[in-house]
Each structure stands twice: as C-alpha cells, then as structure tokens.
Design an enzyme around this catalytic site. Structure first.
Site, PDB file in Angstrom:
ATOM      1  N   ARG A  70      -7.646  -0.436   1.405  1.00 30.39           N
ATOM      2  CA  ARG A  70      -8.375  -1.656   1.209  1.00 30.39           C
ATOM      3  C   ARG A  70      -8.252  -1.407  -0.119  1.00 30.39           C
ATOM      4  O   ARG A  70      -8.466  -2.564  -1.355  1.00 30.39           O
ATOM      5  CB  ARG A  70      -9.130  -2.504   2.161  1.00 30.39           C
ATOM      6  CG  ARG A  70     -10.657  -1.348   1.901  1.00 30.39           C
ATOM      7  CD  ARG A  70     -11.201  -1.532   3.169  1.00 30.39           C
ATOM      8  NE  ARG A  70     -10.372  -0.674   4.510  1.00 30.39           N
ATOM      9  CZ  ARG A  70     -11.144  -1.389   5.361  1.00 30.39           C
ATOM     10  NH1 ARG A  70     -12.253  -1.327   5.745  1.00 30.39           N
ATOM     11  NH2 ARG A  70     -10.685  -0.462   5.812  1.00 30.39           N
TER      12      ARG A  70
ATOM     13  N   LYS B  14      -9.497  13.609   8.309  1.00 34.40           N
ATOM     14  CA  LYS B  14      -9.468  12.449   9.318  1.00 34.40           C
ATOM     15  C   LYS B  14      -9.117  14.417   9.890  1.00 34.40           C
ATOM     16  O   LYS B  14      -9.253  15.077   9.235  1.00 34.40           O
ATOM     17  CB  LYS B  14      -7.827  12.203   9.354  1.00 34.40           C
ATOM     18  CG  LYS B  14      -7.800  10.814   8.971  1.00 34.40           C
ATOM     19  CD  LYS B  14      -6.301  10.476   8.568  1.00 34.40           C
ATOM     20  CE  LYS B  14      -6.141   9.349   7.778  1.00 34.40           C
ATOM     21  NZ  LYS B  14      -6.918   8.419   8.812  1.00 34.40           N
TER      22      LYS B  14
ATOM     23  N   ASP C  35     -12.035   7.295   3.994  1.00 32.84           N
ATOM     24  CA  ASP C  35     -11.023   7.011   4.240  1.00 32.84           C
ATOM     25  C   ASP C  35     -10.081   5.585   4.906  1.00 32.84           C
ATOM     26  O   ASP C  35      -9.231   4.492   4.757  1.00 32.84           O
ATOM     27  CB  ASP C  35     -10.919   7.541   6.280  1.00 32.84           C
ATOM     28  CG  ASP C  35      -9.488   7.658   6.413  1.00 32.84           C
ATOM     29  OD1 ASP C  35      -8.552   7.561   6.141  1.00 32.84           O
ATOM     30  OD2 ASP C  35      -9.399   7.639   7.951  1.00 32.84           O
TER      31      ASP C  35
ATOM     32  N   GLU D 142      -9.406   3.737   2.233  1.00 32.33           N
ATOM     33  CA  GLU D 142      -8.751   3.810   0.974  1.00 32.33           C
ATOM     34  C   GLU D 142      -8.050   2.477   0.862  1.00 32.33           C
ATOM     35  O   GLU D 142      -7.823   1.950  -0.552  1.00 32.33           O
ATOM     36  CB  GLU D 142      -8.604   5.272   0.326  1.00 32.33           C
ATOM     37  CG  GLU D 142      -7.089   5.389   1.159  1.00 32.33           C
ATOM     38  CD  GLU D 142      -6.807   5.137   2.671  1.00 32.33           C
ATOM     39  OE1 GLU D 142      -7.320   5.830   3.118  1.00 32.33           O
ATOM     40  OE2 GLU D 142      -5.489   5.094   3.270  1.00 32.33           O
TER      41      GLU D 142
ATOM     42  N   LYS E  62       0.570  -1.225  -0.218  1.00 32.02           N
ATOM     43  CA  LYS E  62       0.009   0.180   0.144  1.00 32.02           C
ATOM     44  C   LYS E  62       1.254   1.413   0.102  1.00 32.02           C
ATOM     45  O   LYS E  62       1.474   0.950   0.788  1.00 32.02           O
ATOM     46  CB  LYS E  62      -1.236   0.061   1.238  1.00 32.02           C
ATOM     47  CG  LYS E  62      -1.695   1.683   1.392  1.00 32.02           C
ATOM     48  CD  LYS E  62      -2.332   1.290   2.852  1.00 32.02           C
ATOM     49  CE  LYS E  62      -2.991   3.192   3.119  1.00 32.02           C
ATOM     50  NZ  LYS E  62      -4.106   2.711   4.337  1.00 32.02           N
TER      51      LYS E  62
ATOM     52  N   ASP F 288      -1.953  10.186   3.340  1.00 29.77           N
ATOM     53  CA  ASP F 288      -4.092   9.963   3.460  1.00 29.77           C
ATOM     54  C   ASP F 288      -4.287  11.376   3.659  1.00 29.77           C
ATOM     55  O   ASP F 288      -4.558  10.839   5.454  1.00 29.77           O
ATOM     56  CB  ASP F 288      -3.901   8.735   4.197  1.00 29.77           C
ATOM     57  CG  ASP F 288      -5.495   8.373   4.723  1.00 29.77           C
ATOM     58  OD1 ASP F 288      -6.436   9.207   4.361  1.00 29.77           O
ATOM     59  OD2 ASP F 288      -5.116   7.560   4.969  1.00 29.77           O
TER      60      ASP F 288
ATOM     61  N   ASP G 246       1.703   6.839   5.015  1.00 28.66           N
ATOM     62  CA  ASP G 246       0.576   5.980   4.186  1.00 28.66           C
ATOM     63  C   ASP G 246       1.019   5.097   3.258  1.00 28.66           C
ATOM     64  O   ASP G 246       0.513   4.036   3.079  1.00 28.66           O
ATOM     65  CB  ASP G 246      -0.185   6.301   4.404  1.00 28.66           C
ATOM     66  CG  ASP G 246      -1.643   5.288   5.173  1.00 28.66           C
ATOM     67  OD1 ASP G 246      -1.586   5.072   5.764  1.00 28.66           O
ATOM     68  OD2 ASP G 246      -2.956   5.412   4.545  1.00 28.66           O
TER      69      ASP G 246
HETATM   70  N1  BES Z   1      -4.513   5.204   6.964  1.00 32.85           N
HETATM   71  C1  BES Z   1      -5.066   4.502   7.849  1.00 32.85           C
HETATM   72  C2  BES Z   1      -4.618   3.961   8.837  1.00 32.85           C
HETATM   73  C3  BES Z   1      -3.740   3.633   9.591  1.00 32.85           C
HETATM   74  C4  BES Z   1      -4.699   4.611  11.220  1.00 32.85           C
HETATM   75  C5  BES Z   1      -2.319   3.892   9.320  1.00 32.85           C
HETATM   76  C6  BES Z   1      -3.364   5.590  11.763  1.00 32.85           C
HETATM   77  C7  BES Z   1      -2.177   4.121  10.414  1.00 32.85           C
HETATM   78  C8  BES Z   1      -1.635   5.374  12.147  1.00 32.85           C
HETATM   79  C9  BES Z   1      -6.349   3.914   6.757  1.00 32.85           C
HETATM   80  O1  BES Z   1      -6.302   4.490   6.061  1.00 32.85           O
HETATM   81  C10 BES Z   1      -7.466   4.199   7.498  1.00 32.85           C
HETATM   82  O2  BES Z   1      -7.686   5.525   7.911  1.00 32.85           O
HETATM   83  N2  BES Z   1      -8.257   3.303   8.480  1.00 32.85           N
HETATM   84  C11 BES Z   1      -9.464   4.046   8.851  1.00 32.85           C
HETATM   85  C12 BES Z   1     -10.507   2.715   8.390  1.00 32.85           C
HETATM   86  C13 BES Z   1     -11.881   2.676   9.058  1.00 32.85           C
HETATM   87  C14 BES Z   1     -12.877   4.230   8.090  1.00 32.85           C
HETATM   88  C15 BES Z   1     -12.323   1.520   8.353  1.00 32.85           C
HETATM   89  C16 BES Z   1      -8.774   3.723  10.165  1.00 32.85           C
HETATM   90  O3  BES Z   1      -8.265   3.062  10.607  1.00 32.85           O
HETATM   91  O4  BES Z   1      -9.761   4.206  11.417  1.00 32.85           O
HETATM   92 ZN    ZN Z   2      -4.593   5.203   4.846  1.00 23.95          ZN
HETATM   93 MN    MN Z   3      -7.797   6.166   5.738  1.00 29.30          MN
END
Ligand code: BES
Ligand code: ZN
Ligand code: MN
Length: 481
Positions: free
Chosen positions: A330, A256, A326, A328, A244, A249, A267
């Site tokens: 996946r 966010k 967010d 994204e 990824k 992000d 990210d």
């Molecule tokens: N890049 C983030 C995950 C992340 C969070 C990485 C904190 C490092 C530190 C990912 O793209 C994301 O935002 N995931 C969301 C998914 C949710 C919206 C289903 C999450 O983990 O909150």
């Molecule tokens: Zn992300």
């Molecule tokens: Mn995200």
C-alpha cells in the site's frame, strides 16, 4: 509453435491427436460417432469438465488418436479456454507433434487461441535436464472463424504468458532494475511510450512513501510509466493501470516467518499483470487511451531499512506512520496512484498481491474487488464473467478507515489487529485516488497456482490480464465511471 486456423473435413485430417470436446454438436462421421457413443453408454466416459480420454486409432479418422475432452453440459468460453490449454499440455507431455482441435463453430476461435497459447507456457528454464519439446503444429478447426479474432487471441495469450514468466522468475534474477529493463524492452516492442523513473527522479517527485519501502534494499527502486495514446481514441477517458511490483517481500524489519516468505517472489504479480495487459492493449491497437504505472521495489530488512514507528510523507503530502513494514504494498501504491492522478487519470485500476486476508475471505477462486465506483466495478465483474475470471466485491464503508487513522500522523499503514485486512488496506489506498473512479484488485489469493491446474503448471496464473484487455476493448463510451 505454429498455431493456425484450418478449414476442411475432420475425418481426413492427419494429426497425432484430434481434440474433440464432448459437447460438440456436429458429427465426426458414423464410425467415430459410434465409438464415442459406446464409451458414453458404458459409463466409462462421462463428459465431466476436465475429463480427458485418449482413443488410439479411432474408427474412420485419419488422425492417429482422438482426444475426448469433457466440458460438462455445453461448451462456453471458460470451458474452451481450460479445455484447449489442458489438451495442449497433455499433447506436449506425450510428445505429440501435430494437434488438431475441433470446435463446432467460429465463435470460440479467439478464446481457443488464448487457451492454446496459455497451455503452451514455458516456465523460465532453470532445470538442466529439461527435455520438454514444444508441439510443432496446432490446427484449430472452427468453421466460420474470424482470422483477426484468432490473431487477437494469440496476442492476448502471449501477453498472459509474459506476465507469468515475470512472476515465475526468481527474485535473484528479477529485482526492480531488471523488471524495469524488461518492461522497457517489452513496452517498446509493443509500440508503447516508456519512461523509467529512478531513485533521484522519485525523490524529486516527493515519493516518500514508495521510497520508504526501498530503503532497506541494496537494489534501488524504479517507477515505470508506459503510455498508449492512439490518435483515434474513441473518447476522452484516460485509464491508468497501476501495479504493485514488490520483487521480493521479506516483510522488512517486521520480518515474515520463513513459511510465509517462501513464495514472496510473486509479490510483483500486480505489476506483471498490468504490464501484460498494457502490452496486449497496444499490440491489439485498441482505440482507448491507456497508461500503466509499475511501482518496483524490493522489501528488505537492513541497517538502512524503515523502522516501525517511522513517519514518512507521501507524494500527495499525507503523512504515514509505518506501523508494520510488511504492509509495504500500500506504501508503494499510494505514490503510484497519486502520480497517476497527477498525470490526468480519469479512471484507475490497480492490481496487487496486497493482503493474505483476501485468501482467507475468497480462497483462490475470486479476485477481491474494491473501489469507489460501482459502474467500473460492475464492468470488470461482468467482463470477467464472460471468460471465467471471477471478481467478488467487498464493502468499503468509511468505518473501515478508522483503524488506518494515525495518532501522530494523517494515516498509519496498518490497523492494530487483523480484522477486515483486505478492506482496511483498500481504504488506505482510497486516500490517494483523490476521488477518481477507481477499482482495486487484490490478487494475493489468485495470482499463484500452488497446486497447478490441468492447463497450467504450479506457479503464476496470469489471472486478470484477459479480463483487463477485454474491459478496455469493451470500454463503455462515456467511461465506465
Ligand atoms: N505481500 C503481502 C501479502 C501476501 C500474503 C501476498 C500472502 C501473497 C500471499 C503483503 O505485503 C503483506 O505482507 N500484507 C500483510 C499486511 C499486514 C501486515 C497488515 C498481510 O496480509 O499479512
Ligand atoms: Zn507484499
Ligand atoms: Mn508485505
């Protein structure tokens, strides 16, 4: 920095500091041994892991200082890695020029080289008054060490640092195109075949899921393929390493909050990890067929961004309702995994900073490991254990897919609540591997060191590169699947 193996008596060795792990078996000579014993008896030096004691003008040695390193009861590979990196950083901070590291035998020469190179990592230079000076010479004294193992350790250390540098570069200087350019030049330098797919090529492939993430950004996406295809490969397996690479992000329209966005330049750590691993695999000339796919996008909100509720079609034909922009990572991996399957992958490993939930579950200690193949997972876990990188398996019951099933569409990209976030994300990914043996590494909790470590500054950890390289070096014949 000149780092090499050295043979000869320790007492006569001239250096600014001689590094001595306290669990070392052999002697430094009567005078120095006595000095160390006295310090231990007084209780001042306990020998705990991470403890560092500097003795000036040690008795009976030509080195100007003796750097005593606590390593616990006995020296193992994980301790050697941490200890050598910590010694490097301590020496650099004190502006030493020549460092010597004494190991009781040759067994740890490779991991010591990895640790020294790791400890010598230079962050990307943005400070104007940066006055750090690298060491000039590091001598590793490890009787009986194998020179080729030592060289392999240097290569792997350099590859880990390549990963870290990419992660630490801020997103204004590293978008998808810049990342792809770096991957191309680094890949070619390592002897890999490189192909960079641009937006038009991705459209032609039907990568609607990946493209839906890129839509909001002024910077176009890229998908990079790197191939290592040795003519004397040991078997017919073809492992794909998929990363990824969200170069920043913001969350997209599901924006966010500021605190959560702060560090989101990292990210793309999954892509950087896989690039580091595949360049090392090529440079080491490992006799296994390995390819790497990097899905590179920037996730931004704008008038052209994907909206929550939009439905897009992935490369494998499945339709996905974007509940949360967010989620994204996946979306990017879905098409990269499909493409890997289409290109003939027999095994898949992906790495991604995929979910915040993995930090809630495992903190910064274990990588979240999920997948569909117990022997591949076991191979990764066992390999990591030998060097102190920890993987923890999470369950993959089909019930966890329920929240990801769509109403209007085949799938939705997020559930309606936060429960089991790391697992539901992995179940989503599983819909794109078409039954191929696959392991998913969620490195969101481990790819960045928020507080630094004795052997590393704050920032990218480079975790998983060393395990992945070793997992390929020790690939079970007949395949880990
Ligand atoms: N890049 C983030 C995950 C992340 C969070 C990485 C904190 C490092 C530190 C990912 O793209 C994301 O935002 N995931 C969301 C998914 C949710 C919206 C289903 C999450 O983990 O909150
Ligand atoms: Zn992300
Ligand atoms: Mn995200």
């Amino acid at each position: 920095m000149n780092i090499r193996l050295h043979d000869g008596p320790l007492a006569g060795l001239e250096s600014d500091a001689l590094v001595w792990p306290l669990a070392n078996g052999p002697s430094l000579g009567q005078a120095a041994d006595g000095q160390i014993a006295a310090l231990r008896e007084s209780g001042e030096v306990r020998g705990k892991p991470g403890e560092l004691t500097l003795l000036h003008e040690p008795n009976g040695l030509q080195s100007r200082r003796l750097m005593l390193m606590g390593v616990g009861e006995s020296l193992d590979a994980a301790q050697v890695f941490r200890m050598t990196g910590q010694a490097m950083r301590a020496a650099q901070k004190r502006r030493f020029k020549r460092l010597a590291i004494a190991l009781s035998d040759g067994e740890f020469a490779r991991i010591a080289a990895e640790g020294c190179v790791y400890g010598s990592y230079e962050q990307p230079k943005y400070k104007r008054d940066d006055s750090s000076v690298p060491l000039e010479e590091i001598l590793i004294v490890a009787p009986g060490a194998d020179a080729s193992a030592f060289d392999a350790g240097r290569i792997v250390g350099e590859s880990v640092n390549l990963t870290r540098r990419l992660v630490d570069i801020p997103a204004n200087d590293l978008g998808p195109v810049e990342f792809a350019d770096m991957a191309e030049s680094m890949g070619k330098a390592a002897g890999l075949e490189v192909e960079v797919l641009d937006e038009a090529a991705l459209e032609a492939l039907g990568a609607g899921s990946l493209l839906s993430v890129a839509k909001g950004s002024a910077r176009p996406p890229r998908l990079v393929r790197l191939g290592w295809n040795p003519s004397d490969a040991a078997d017919d397996s073809h492992l794909f390493l998929v990363g990824k690479g969200v170069t920043f992000d913001t969350g997209g329209l599901s924006l966010k909050p500021a605190k959560s966005m702060e560090k989101m330049k990292y990210d793309m750590a999954g892509a950087a990890t896989m690039l580091g691993a595949v360049t090392a695999i090529a440079r080491l000339g490992i006799k296994q067929r390995v390819s790497c796919l990097l899905g590179l996008v920037e996730n931004m909100p704008s008038g052209s961004a994907t909206r929550p509720g939009d439905i897009v079609q992935a490369m494998n034909g499945k339709t996905i309702e974007v509940i949360n922009t967010d989620a994204e990572g996946r979306m990017v991996l879905a098409d990269a995994l499909t493409y890997a399957v289409r290109l003939g992958a027999t095994h898949l490993v992906d790495a991604a900073t995929l979910t915040g939930a993995v930090s809630v579950a495992l903190g910064s200690v274990n990588i979240g490991l999920l997948g569909n193949d117990d022997s591949l997972s076991a191979h990764l876990t066992a390999t990591g254990k030998t060097i102190g990188e920890h993987f923890w398996s999470l369950p993959m019951n089909d019930d966890y897919l329920e929240p990801m099933k769509g109403d209007l569409s085949d799938l939705r990209n997020a559930g309606s609540d936060r429960s089991a976030g790391t697992i539901t994300a992995a179940k989503f990914l599983e819909q794109f591997v078409d039954g191929t043996p696959w392991a998913h590494l969620d490195i969101a909790g481990t790819a960045n060191l928020d507080n630094g470590a004795p052997n590393a500054p704050k920032g990218a950890s480079g975790i998983a590169v060393r395990t992945l390289v070793r997992a390929v070096e020790t690939w079970p014949s007949g395949g880990a699947g």
